[in-house]
Design a protein around this motif. Structure first.
Motif, short mmCIF file in Angstrom:
data_model
loop_
_atom_site.label_atom_id
_atom_site.label_comp_id
_atom_site.label_asym_id
_atom_site.label_seq_id
_atom_site.Cartn_x
_atom_site.Cartn_y
_atom_site.Cartn_z
N ALA A 145 0.44 -0.50 0.33
CA ALA A 145 0.08 -0.38 0.27
C ALA A 145 0.62 0.88 0.06
O ALA A 145 0.63 2.53 1.15
CB ALA A 145 -0.93 -0.13 1.07
N ASP A 146 1.61 1.53 -1.17
CA ASP A 146 2.40 2.91 -1.48
C ASP A 146 1.51 3.89 -2.20
O ASP A 146 1.18 3.89 -2.35
CB ASP A 146 3.97 1.91 -2.11
N ILE A 147 2.57 4.51 -2.69
CA ILE A 147 2.22 5.53 -2.90
C ILE A 147 1.64 4.99 -4.71
O ILE A 147 1.13 5.98 -5.10
CB ILE A 147 3.44 7.24 -3.07
N LYS A 148 2.34 4.05 -5.35
CA LYS A 148 1.49 3.16 -6.46
C LYS A 148 -0.25 2.73 -6.56
O LYS A 148 -0.43 3.39 -6.99
CB LYS A 148 2.53 2.92 -6.93
N LEU A 149 -0.45 3.20 -5.36
CA LEU A 149 -1.52 2.24 -4.76
C LEU A 149 -2.21 3.36 -4.49
O LEU A 149 -3.67 3.79 -5.30
CB LEU A 149 -1.48 1.28 -3.87
N HIS A 150 -1.75 5.12 -4.13
CA HIS A 150 -2.84 5.76 -3.76
C HIS A 150 -3.40 6.21 -5.19
O HIS A 150 -4.27 6.83 -5.06
CB HIS A 150 -1.97 6.99 -2.72
N ASN A 151 -2.00 6.47 -6.12
CA ASN A 151 -2.42 7.05 -7.23
C ASN A 151 -3.38 6.40 -8.18
O ASN A 151 -4.11 6.57 -9.09
CB ASN A 151 -1.02 7.19 -7.80
N ALA A 152 -3.02 4.98 -8.37
CA ALA A 152 -4.21 3.98 -8.99
C ALA A 152 -5.87 4.50 -8.54
O ALA A 152 -6.33 3.91 -8.97
CB ALA A 152 -3.62 2.38 -8.74
N ILE A 153 -5.67 4.86 -6.72
CA ILE A 153 -7.30 4.18 -6.45
C ILE A 153 -7.43 5.58 -7.21
O ILE A 153 -8.33 5.91 -7.42
CB ILE A 153 -7.49 4.47 -4.75
#
Length: 279
Positions: A145-153
């Protein structure tokens, strides 16, 4: 536009193969599909669909470069195609996404500007007109759950969550409320779960009990994917979806494998219907 992120906190639950095969099911339904691969593992969706040639090329343009306003070309030039699906491949530099996005945020702050590092994939996709060009957007982030997931969501606002119907898998799904609630609080947006997808289902009593409890908690389980080790291993060996593997690499059709791809198509249809109702 239908948009969702295929995500699971647990590794090894078939996240990437599910994302690739849902994308193919969408393409088979006559829809224009874009998949964004944010996973930096070598065994990523880019590898599975055989579009990973530039992932270790330091001179190649990459999605991260566009996210930090340092592109080396047009967004459209990032896109590769496989089996009728358009893909923005992963690149090794994504491993350093947090560092570069945070640095860009600090630079903006120095000039009194507001720059949200969690919204940069959304910005890039909007500026490229993805919502006008495509019917479906699927993002495959890493399990962390990192910044890549946050961008995806931020870009999709919806999740499809694969899990293994075991005690450990049940615990991961039981934590969905906390996971989704935490993401909503952290990102300041509403996040919908379109489906949870049991994978490697074997019809065992304990598994049925887990699934009944999950459904009783209000989670949507449209299908149950049985264990298909031979099929999935073949897909990775030949770098293709299950649909192509059955068509091109099986000398004879196997009913249980046809059942698997039919279920994936039903799942894709159900996801479309669910998001349409939400909209």
């Amino acid at each position: 536009m239908l948009a969702y992120t295929v995500y699971s906190e647990a590794g090894g639950v078939g996240k990437t193969t599910l994302a690739a095969n849902l994308a193919k099911a969408e393409e088979r339904a006559g829809r224009d599909v874009l998949v964004v691969d944010l996973d930096t593992q070598e065994a990523s969706l880019s590898y599975l669909l055989d579009v990973a040639d530039d992932r270790d090329d330091d001179q190649a343009d990459s999605l991260l470069r566009h996210m930090i306003d340092r592109p080396r070309g047009d967004f459209d030039d990032l896109i590769k195609s496989s089996e009728g699906i358009d893909i923005v491949p992963s690149h090794n530099i994504l491993e350093y996404a947090s560092k570069h996005l945070r640095r860009r945020e600090e630079e903006a702050a120095d000039f009194g500007e507001s720059w949200n590092p969690n919204k940069q994939l959304l910005r890039v996709l909007r500026e490229a007109g993805v919502h006008e060009q495509y019917d479906t957007l699927i993002v495959d982030p890493p399990a962390t759950a990192d910044i890549k997931l946050h961008n995806a969501i931020h870009a999709t606002r919806h999740l499809v969550i694969p899990f293994e119907p075991s005690g450990k898998g049940y615990e991961s799904v039981q934590g969905l409320d906390q996971l989704v609630g935490g993401l909503e609080d952290q990102l300041g947006i509403e996040v919908g779960v379109l489906a949870v997808v049991p994978n490697r289902y074997k019809g065992m009593n304990d598994q049925d009990r887990f699934l009944e409890e999950i459904e009783a908690d209000g989670w949507e389980i449209p299908i149950r994917l049985r264990e298909r080790s031979s099929l999935l291993e073949g897909c990775w060996a030949e770098q293709c979806t299950a649909f192509r593997y059955i068509d091109e690499h099986r000398e004879r059709e196997r009913d249980h494998e046809l059942d698997t791809v039919e279920k994936i198509e039903r799942l894709a249809e159900r996801i479309r219907e669910t998001q349409a109702v939400e909209a």
